[in-house]
Scaffold this motif. Structure first.
Motif, PDB file in Angstrom:
ATOM      1  N   ALA A 196      32.084  44.651  21.021  1.00 59.92           N
ATOM      2  CA  ALA A 196      31.647  46.037  21.205  1.00 59.92           C
ATOM      3  C   ALA A 196      32.670  46.705  22.116  1.00 59.92           C
ATOM      4  O   ALA A 196      33.629  46.069  22.564  1.00 59.92           O
ATOM      5  CB  ALA A 196      30.255  46.083  21.838  1.00 59.92           C
ATOM      6  N   SER A 197      32.436  47.976  22.406  1.00 56.98           N
ATOM      7  CA  SER A 197      33.227  48.686  23.413  1.00 56.98           C
ATOM      8  C   SER A 197      32.345  48.866  24.638  1.00 56.98           C
ATOM      9  O   SER A 197      31.152  49.187  24.523  1.00 56.98           O
ATOM     10  CB  SER A 197      33.695  50.045  22.887  1.00 56.98           C
ATOM     11  N   TRP A 198      32.949  48.680  25.806  1.00 56.28           N
ATOM     12  CA  TRP A 198      32.232  48.683  27.076  1.00 56.28           C
ATOM     13  C   TRP A 198      32.945  49.601  28.056  1.00 56.28           C
ATOM     14  O   TRP A 198      34.139  49.461  28.269  1.00 56.28           O
ATOM     15  CB  TRP A 198      32.184  47.265  27.661  1.00 56.28           C
ATOM     16  N   LYS A 199      32.202  50.507  28.685  1.00 52.97           N
ATOM     17  CA  LYS A 199      32.779  51.427  29.668  1.00 52.97           C
ATOM     18  C   LYS A 199      32.372  51.000  31.069  1.00 52.97           C
ATOM     19  O   LYS A 199      31.207  50.699  31.330  1.00 52.97           O
ATOM     20  CB  LYS A 199      32.305  52.857  29.406  1.00 52.97           C
ATOM     21  N   THR A 200      33.351  50.993  31.962  1.00 46.81           N
ATOM     22  CA  THR A 200      33.092  50.653  33.360  1.00 46.81           C
ATOM     23  C   THR A 200      32.178  51.696  33.987  1.00 46.81           C
ATOM     24  O   THR A 200      32.436  52.895  33.898  1.00 46.81           O
ATOM     25  CB  THR A 200      34.415  50.594  34.148  1.00 46.81           C
ATOM     26  N   VAL A 201      31.109  51.228  34.627  1.00 47.24           N
ATOM     27  CA  VAL A 201      30.192  52.146  35.308  1.00 47.24           C
ATOM     28  C   VAL A 201      30.120  51.896  36.811  1.00 47.24           C
ATOM     29  O   VAL A 201      29.746  52.784  37.574  1.00 47.24           O
ATOM     30  CB  VAL A 201      28.765  52.099  34.705  1.00 47.24           C
ATOM     31  N   LYS A 202      30.523  50.689  37.242  1.00 49.63           N
ATOM     32  CA  LYS A 202      30.421  50.377  38.669  1.00 49.63           C
ATOM     33  C   LYS A 202      31.340  49.201  38.985  1.00 49.63           C
ATOM     34  O   LYS A 202      31.534  48.312  38.149  1.00 49.63           O
ATOM     35  CB  LYS A 202      28.972  50.014  39.014  1.00 49.63           C
ATOM     36  N   SER A 203      31.891  49.213  40.183  1.00 44.72           N
ATOM     37  CA  SER A 203      32.656  48.051  40.639  1.00 44.72           C
ATOM     38  C   SER A 203      32.350  47.800  42.113  1.00 44.72           C
ATOM     39  O   SER A 203      31.991  48.719  42.850  1.00 44.72           O
ATOM     40  CB  SER A 203      34.160  48.259  40.429  1.00 44.72           C
ATOM     41  N   GLU A 204      32.488  46.550  42.496  1.00 41.63           N
ATOM     42  CA  GLU A 204      32.229  46.138  43.878  1.00 41.63           C
ATOM     43  C   GLU A 204      33.403  45.295  44.368  1.00 41.63           C
ATOM     44  O   GLU A 204      33.835  44.372  43.672  1.00 41.63           O
ATOM     45  CB  GLU A 204      30.937  45.310  43.950  1.00 41.63           C
ATOM     46  N   ASN A 205      33.965  45.668  45.505  1.00 41.92           N
ATOM     47  CA  ASN A 205      35.048  44.930  46.166  1.00 41.92           C
ATOM     48  C   ASN A 205      36.336  44.891  45.337  1.00 41.92           C
ATOM     49  O   ASN A 205      37.180  44.023  45.526  1.00 41.92           O
ATOM     50  CB  ASN A 205      34.595  43.507  46.516  1.00 41.92           C
ATOM     51  N   PHE A 206      36.492  45.849  44.432  1.00 44.89           N
ATOM     52  CA  PHE A 206      37.642  45.855  43.529  1.00 44.89           C
ATOM     53  C   PHE A 206      38.959  46.076  44.269  1.00 44.89           C
ATOM     54  O   PHE A 206      39.957  45.435  43.974  1.00 44.89           O
ATOM     55  CB  PHE A 206      37.429  46.914  42.447  1.00 44.89           C
ATOM     56  N   ASP A 207      38.970  46.979  45.260  1.00 44.02           N
ATOM     57  CA  ASP A 207      40.209  47.253  45.988  1.00 44.02           C
ATOM     58  C   ASP A 207      40.724  46.000  46.699  1.00 44.02           C
ATOM     59  O   ASP A 207      41.925  45.718  46.677  1.00 44.02           O
ATOM     60  CB  ASP A 207      40.019  48.398  46.987  1.00 44.02           C
ATOM     61  N   ASN A 208      39.838  45.239  47.300  1.00 50.86           N
ATOM     62  CA  ASN A 208      40.261  44.008  47.980  1.00 50.86           C
ATOM     63  C   ASN A 208      40.830  43.002  46.986  1.00 50.86           C
ATOM     64  O   ASN A 208      41.804  42.308  47.271  1.00 50.86           O
ATOM     65  CB  ASN A 208      39.106  43.389  48.766  1.00 50.86           C
ATOM     66  N   TYR A 209      40.220  42.924  45.803  1.00 54.48           N
ATOM     67  CA  TYR A 209      40.741  42.039  44.757  1.00 54.48           C
ATOM     68  C   TYR A 209      42.149  42.480  44.355  1.00 54.48           C
ATOM     69  O   TYR A 209      43.053  41.652  44.223  1.00 54.48           O
ATOM     70  CB  TYR A 209      39.796  42.046  43.550  1.00 54.48           C
ATOM     71  N   LEU A 210      42.340  43.774  44.161  1.00 54.52           N
ATOM     72  CA  LEU A 210      43.656  44.293  43.768  1.00 54.52           C
ATOM     73  C   LEU A 210      44.721  43.994  44.824  1.00 54.52           C
ATOM     74  O   LEU A 210      45.866  43.707  44.489  1.00 54.52           O
ATOM     75  CB  LEU A 210      43.571  45.801  43.503  1.00 54.52           C
ATOM     76  N   LYS A 211      44.332  44.050  46.090  1.00 54.52           N
ATOM     77  CA  LYS A 211      45.273  43.703  47.171  1.00 54.52           C
ATOM     78  C   LYS A 211      45.702  42.243  47.052  1.00 54.52           C
ATOM     79  O   LYS A 211      46.878  41.922  47.168  1.00 54.52           O
ATOM     80  CB  LYS A 211      44.624  43.924  48.540  1.00 54.52           C
ATOM     81  N   VAL A 212      44.741  41.362  46.828  1.00 59.38           N
ATOM     82  CA  VAL A 212      45.016  39.929  46.769  1.00 59.38           C
ATOM     83  C   VAL A 212      45.931  39.573  45.596  1.00 59.38           C
ATOM     84  O   VAL A 212      46.796  38.705  45.718  1.00 59.38           O
ATOM     85  CB  VAL A 212      43.696  39.124  46.718  1.00 59.38           C
ATOM     86  N   ARG A 230      46.973  50.642  43.225  1.00 66.03           N
ATOM     87  CA  ARG A 230      45.568  50.457  43.604  1.00 66.03           C
ATOM     88  C   ARG A 230      44.819  51.777  43.617  1.00 66.03           C
ATOM     89  O   ARG A 230      43.669  51.852  43.183  1.00 66.03           O
ATOM     90  CB  ARG A 230      45.448  49.775  44.962  1.00 66.03           C
ATOM     91  N   SER A 231      45.466  52.839  44.111  1.00 70.32           N
ATOM     92  CA  SER A 231      44.773  54.131  44.169  1.00 70.32           C
ATOM     93  C   SER A 231      44.414  54.612  42.760  1.00 70.32           C
ATOM     94  O   SER A 231      43.342  55.170  42.544  1.00 70.32           O
ATOM     95  CB  SER A 231      45.599  55.174  44.919  1.00 70.32           C
ATOM     96  N   VAL A 232      45.298  54.377  41.798  1.00 68.42           N
ATOM     97  CA  VAL A 232      45.003  54.750  40.407  1.00 68.42           C
ATOM     98  C   VAL A 232      43.913  53.839  39.845  1.00 68.42           C
ATOM     99  O   VAL A 232      42.943  54.304  39.244  1.00 68.42           O
ATOM    100  CB  VAL A 232      46.277  54.687  39.538  1.00 68.42           C
ATOM    101  N   ALA A 233      44.068  52.542  40.032  1.00 72.59           N
ATOM    102  CA  ALA A 233      43.117  51.570  39.471  1.00 72.59           C
ATOM    103  C   ALA A 233      41.697  51.771  39.999  1.00 72.59           C
ATOM    104  O   ALA A 233      40.727  51.497  39.296  1.00 72.59           O
ATOM    105  CB  ALA A 233      43.587  50.150  39.761  1.00 72.59           C
ATOM    106  N   ASN A 234      41.584  52.272  41.215  1.00 75.96           N
ATOM    107  CA  ASN A 234      40.265  52.458  41.815  1.00 75.96           C
ATOM    108  C   ASN A 234      39.520  53.676  41.286  1.00 75.96           C
ATOM    109  O   ASN A 234      38.309  53.774  41.471  1.00 75.96           O
ATOM    110  CB  ASN A 234      40.375  52.536  43.337  1.00 75.96           C
ATOM    111  N   VAL A 235      40.211  54.612  40.629  1.00 75.15           N
ATOM    112  CA  VAL A 235      39.522  55.807  40.154  1.00 75.15           C
ATOM    113  C   VAL A 235      39.342  55.851  38.639  1.00 75.15           C
ATOM    114  O   VAL A 235      38.458  56.542  38.147  1.00 75.15           O
ATOM    115  CB  VAL A 235      40.209  57.116  40.631  1.00 75.15           C
TER     116      VAL A 235
END
Length: 131
Positions: A6-22, A30-35
């Motif tokens: 199926a197709s799935w749209k992102t509706v919520k994320s948790e702790n994503f910025d910290n994951y991107l840093k790691v 990161r600023s683009v990926a977070n929005v």
């Protein structure tokens, strides 16, 4: 596996910025990926699984056979050795690059796609709904 097709749209994320840093993303990426809110699409062509990630700025597609390692250039530019397996109802993706390893576990819970991303000791969760 069929539950993922199926197709799935992102509706919520948790702790994503910290994951991107790691995983090594710079501040600009990161600023683009977070929005942005990606749409993920799973489909199948014969024995090949097709997984597309679409955002307003780019698109990424991988074609794979479950259990077979392949080379992948991630959206952020990392070149990874990747393998995706099905363990029960969980689709597990392992990416290896440089001296790092990241795991993405995807599963369907209550009609939602839940993605749990882990690298080092950092875990993020992305929740998606069907489009």
């Amino acid at each position: 596996m069929e539950a993922f097709f199926a197709s799935w749209k992102t509706v919520k994320s948790e702790n994503f910025d910290n994951y991107l840093k790691v995983i090594g993303l710079n501040d600009e990426l990161r600023s683009v990926a977070n929005v942005i809110k990606p749409v993920y699409t799973f489909s199948q062509e014969d024995d090949i699984v097709v997984f597309k990630t679409q955002t307003i700025v780019s698109e990424h597609e991988i074609r794979f056979t479950l259990g077979e390692e392949f080379d992948d250039k991630a959206l952020d530019g990392r070149v990874c050795k990747t393998v995706i397996t099905l363990d029960g109802d969980k689709l597990i993706q392992v990416q290896k690059w440089d001296s790092k390893e990241a795991t993405e576990v995807r599963e369907i819970q209550d009609g939602k796609l839940i993605m749990t991303l882990t690298c080092d000791e950092v875990t993020a969760v992305i929740i998606c709904e069907k489009v």
